[in-house]
Design a protein around this motif. Structure first.
Motif, PDB file in Angstrom:
ATOM      1  N   PHE A  83      76.290   5.438   6.894  1.00 48.67           N
ATOM      2  CA  PHE A  83      76.719   5.071   8.252  1.00 48.67           C
ATOM      3  C   PHE A  83      76.794   6.297   9.164  1.00 48.67           C
ATOM      4  O   PHE A  83      76.507   6.205  10.365  1.00 48.67           O
ATOM      5  N   TYR A  84      77.175   7.444   8.591  1.00 52.44           N
ATOM      6  CA  TYR A  84      77.231   8.680   9.379  1.00 52.44           C
ATOM      7  C   TYR A  84      75.849   9.050   9.902  1.00 52.44           C
ATOM      8  O   TYR A  84      75.675   9.355  11.088  1.00 52.44           O
ATOM      9  N   PHE A  85      74.851   8.988   9.031  1.00 57.45           N
ATOM     10  CA  PHE A  85      73.492   9.335   9.453  1.00 57.45           C
ATOM     11  C   PHE A  85      72.910   8.295  10.395  1.00 57.45           C
ATOM     12  O   PHE A  85      72.160   8.629  11.317  1.00 57.45           O
ATOM     13  N   LEU A  86      73.259   7.024  10.197  1.00 57.35           N
ATOM     14  CA  LEU A  86      72.811   5.987  11.138  1.00 57.35           C
ATOM     15  C   LEU A  86      73.450   6.204  12.507  1.00 57.35           C
ATOM     16  O   LEU A  86      72.802   5.986  13.541  1.00 57.35           O
ATOM     17  N   SER A  87      74.696   6.636  12.523  1.00 53.29           N
ATOM     18  CA  SER A  87      75.370   6.914  13.788  1.00 53.29           C
ATOM     19  C   SER A  87      74.718   8.087  14.513  1.00 53.29           C
ATOM     20  O   SER A  87      74.558   8.070  15.736  1.00 53.29           O
ATOM     21  N   ILE A  88      74.315   9.106  13.735  1.00 53.59           N
ATOM     22  CA  ILE A  88      73.597  10.236  14.337  1.00 53.59           C
ATOM     23  C   ILE A  88      72.262   9.768  14.905  1.00 53.59           C
ATOM     24  O   ILE A  88      71.867  10.143  16.009  1.00 53.59           O
ATOM     25  N   GLU A  89      71.575   8.911  14.121  1.00 53.70           N
ATOM     26  CA  GLU A  89      70.265   8.419  14.534  1.00 53.70           C
ATOM     27  C   GLU A  89      70.333   7.599  15.818  1.00 53.70           C
ATOM     28  O   GLU A  89      69.453   7.686  16.669  1.00 53.70           O
ATOM     29  N   HIS A  90      71.395   6.821  15.986  1.00 59.04           N
ATOM     30  CA  HIS A  90      71.528   5.946  17.154  1.00 59.04           C
ATOM     31  C   HIS A  90      72.440   6.529  18.226  1.00 59.04           C
ATOM     32  O   HIS A  90      72.666   5.882  19.255  1.00 59.04           O
ATOM     33  N   GLY A  91      72.964   7.721  17.984  1.00 63.91           N
ATOM     34  CA  GLY A  91      73.851   8.323  18.967  1.00 63.91           C
ATOM     35  C   GLY A  91      73.661   9.822  19.032  1.00 63.91           C
ATOM     36  O   GLY A  91      72.626  10.306  19.471  1.00 63.91           O
ATOM     37  N   SER A  92      74.643  10.562  18.538  1.00 60.64           N
ATOM     38  CA  SER A  92      74.551  12.017  18.526  1.00 60.64           C
ATOM     39  C   SER A  92      75.409  12.558  17.398  1.00 60.64           C
ATOM     40  O   SER A  92      76.292  11.866  16.869  1.00 60.64           O
ATOM     41  N   VAL A  93      75.156  13.795  17.016  1.00 59.17           N
ATOM     42  CA  VAL A  93      75.907  14.427  15.938  1.00 59.17           C
ATOM     43  C   VAL A  93      77.378  14.563  16.319  1.00 59.17           C
ATOM     44  O   VAL A  93      78.283  14.290  15.518  1.00 59.17           O
ATOM     45  N   ALA A  94      77.642  14.963  17.563  1.00 58.88           N
ATOM     46  CA  ALA A  94      79.018  15.179  18.019  1.00 58.88           C
ATOM     47  C   ALA A  94      79.836  13.895  17.956  1.00 58.88           C
ATOM     48  O   ALA A  94      80.956  13.871  17.443  1.00 58.88           O
ATOM     49  N   VAL A  95      79.274  12.817  18.491  1.00 56.13           N
ATOM     50  CA  VAL A  95      79.991  11.541  18.504  1.00 56.13           C
ATOM     51  C   VAL A  95      80.188  11.014  17.093  1.00 56.13           C
ATOM     52  O   VAL A  95      81.278  10.565  16.721  1.00 56.13           O
ATOM     53  N   ALA A  96      79.144  11.088  16.261  1.00 60.73           N
ATOM     54  CA  ALA A  96      79.232  10.578  14.890  1.00 60.73           C
ATOM     55  C   ALA A  96      80.301  11.323  14.091  1.00 60.73           C
ATOM     56  O   ALA A  96      81.105  10.708  13.375  1.00 60.73           O
ATOM     57  N   ALA A  97      80.322  12.645  14.211  1.00 66.19           N
ATOM     58  CA  ALA A  97      81.284  13.443  13.449  1.00 66.19           C
ATOM     59  C   ALA A  97      82.713  13.171  13.891  1.00 66.19           C
ATOM     60  O   ALA A  97      83.630  13.091  13.069  1.00 66.19           O
ATOM     61  N   THR A  98      82.916  13.008  15.193  1.00 66.25           N
ATOM     62  CA  THR A  98      84.267  12.761  15.696  1.00 66.25           C
ATOM     63  C   THR A  98      84.751  11.371  15.319  1.00 66.25           C
ATOM     64  O   THR A  98      85.917  11.186  14.959  1.00 66.25           O
ATOM     65  N   THR A 254      79.619  19.404  16.537  1.00 69.70           N
ATOM     66  CA  THR A 254      79.399  19.344  17.987  1.00 69.70           C
ATOM     67  C   THR A 254      78.638  20.560  18.482  1.00 69.70           C
ATOM     68  O   THR A 254      77.674  20.443  19.256  1.00 69.70           O
ATOM     69  N   LEU A 255      79.058  21.746  18.046  1.00 67.46           N
ATOM     70  CA  LEU A 255      78.379  22.972  18.463  1.00 67.46           C
ATOM     71  C   LEU A 255      76.928  22.979  17.994  1.00 67.46           C
ATOM     72  O   LEU A 255      76.026  23.394  18.731  1.00 67.46           O
ATOM     73  N   PHE A 256      76.688  22.523  16.768  1.00 65.53           N
ATOM     74  CA  PHE A 256      75.322  22.452  16.238  1.00 65.53           C
ATOM     75  C   PHE A 256      74.484  21.510  17.094  1.00 65.53           C
ATOM     76  O   PHE A 256      73.339  21.824  17.440  1.00 65.53           O
ATOM     77  N   GLY A 257      75.056  20.351  17.424  1.00 64.42           N
ATOM     78  CA  GLY A 257      74.321  19.384  18.230  1.00 64.42           C
ATOM     79  C   GLY A 257      73.979  19.917  19.607  1.00 64.42           C
ATOM     80  O   GLY A 257      72.874  19.699  20.119  1.00 64.42           O
ATOM     81  N   VAL A 258      74.915  20.644  20.212  1.00 64.77           N
ATOM     82  CA  VAL A 258      74.687  21.174  21.561  1.00 64.77           C
ATOM     83  C   VAL A 258      73.711  22.345  21.545  1.00 64.77           C
ATOM     84  O   VAL A 258      72.768  22.405  22.341  1.00 64.77           O
ATOM     85  N   VAL A 259      73.918  23.298  20.624  1.00 61.37           N
ATOM     86  CA  VAL A 259      73.123  24.532  20.608  1.00 61.37           C
ATOM     87  C   VAL A 259      71.730  24.312  20.020  1.00 61.37           C
ATOM     88  O   VAL A 259      70.728  24.784  20.567  1.00 61.37           O
ATOM     89  N   VAL A 260      71.638  23.593  18.899  1.00 63.06           N
ATOM     90  CA  VAL A 260      70.370  23.455  18.176  1.00 63.06           C
ATOM     91  C   VAL A 260      69.592  22.218  18.606  1.00 63.06           C
ATOM     92  O   VAL A 260      68.375  22.279  18.816  1.00 63.06           O
TER      93      VAL A 260
END
Length: 290
Positions: A83-98, A254-260
């Motif tokens: 579900f975490y990876f699906l959330s990243i796929e359909h959203g963003s790393v920052a939102v999924a992690a939070t 979040t930092l990874f998602g923004v920077v990379v």
């Protein structure tokens, strides 16, 4: 000892945050979420199995409760990864992690339902604040126009719920055997469960793919080394301290998602993220003192 424990937990959380970013790269590259989740868990299984084989005595593998609760933990971590990876796929790393960081809220709700925890006004207020933070972070009031999908939000929350399931399973398995035995069983269940929905030809193709080093890094940082460090660290760390140090994960992701990955968060979303992180940490801290 407390300082060393905090460092181990912080490193585990850091690695989990980085693994979310690595998963984002693989998903953006077209890899299936089930395949990515499987390899993360499979590498974790190799680490747990090696740890188990090096341990002498006290494993508890003959205990039925150990197997039952370890299987529950395995199903929880399988759901969490997927579900975490699906959330990243359909959203963003920052939102999924939070959103995944909301797991303690689900633990409270289940504990209330099972009468394992006494509900108080302060706890209900904290849960309400987290819900407000989720709405702000995900922009549920403008889900279509915000660039986020409802699928990304739902799967992110399901990742948190699945992690809560892992927490319960691991907690009740611990009195019956060693952490290495619990993790070995849990990761074995994870690998078996995630292999079923995975695209087998695609999973096999990973072996010769250019992204193989990323899959290996994902497994080492996201499951193998990180779980080992966390289990060793949590032995000598107070729960309150552990919960605060674990904030490293969503911040790193979040930092990874923004920077990379070039992701971005608006002011309202950052406020929502702050509400969630502060409230969940305070909730965990209060619980550990009670």
């Amino acid at each position: 000892m407390a300082g060393a424990s905090s460092m181990l937990i912080a490193l585990a959380a850091l690695f989990w945050g980085i693994s979310g970013g690595i998963a984002g790269i693989l998903l953006d590259g077209g890899w299936d979420a089930a395949v990515v989740s499987f390899y993360r868990g499979f590498v974790g299984l190799l680490f747990a199995l090696g740890w188990l084989l090096l341990q002498r005595g006290g494993r508890g593998l003959a205990s039925r409760p150990l197997w039952f609760w370890s299987i529950v933990a395995g199903l929880g971590v399988a759901g969490n990864f997927t579900f975490y990876f699906l959330s990243i796929e359909h959203g963003s790393v920052a939102v999924a992690a939070t959103l995944m960081y909301c797991a303690p809220v689900f633990v409270y709700l289940v504990s209330f339902a099972l009468k394992l925890e006494r509900p108080t006004a302060a706890k209900w207020l904290a849960i309400a604040l987290v819900m407000v933070g989720v709405v702000l972070l995900t922009k549920l009031y403008a889900i279509g126009a915000s660039g986020l999908s409802l699928m990304g939000v739902v799967t992110g929350l399901l990742a948190g719920l699945s992690y809560a399931m892992f927490i319960f399973g691991f907690k009740y398995a611990t009195p019956h055997g060693s952490p290495s035995a619990i993790l070995t069983i849990a990761f074995t269940v994870l690998a078996m469960v995630l292999l079923l929905p995975a695209d087998i030809p695609e999973a096999v193709s990973v072996i010769n793919a250019q992204e193989l080093p990323l899959f290996v890094a994902l497994g080492i940082l996201g499951a193998g080394l990180s779980f080992l460090l966390y289990v060793l660290g949590i032995k000598h760390a107070a729960p309150a301290l552990a919960s605060m140090v674990a904030m490293v994960e969503p911040v790193t992701a979040t930092l990874f998602g923004v920077v990379v990955l070039g992701e971005s968060l608006g002011i309202i979303q950052m406020v929502g993220m702050g509400i969630i992180l502060v409230t969940v940490t305070a909730l965990s801290t209060t619980s550990s003192k009670s």
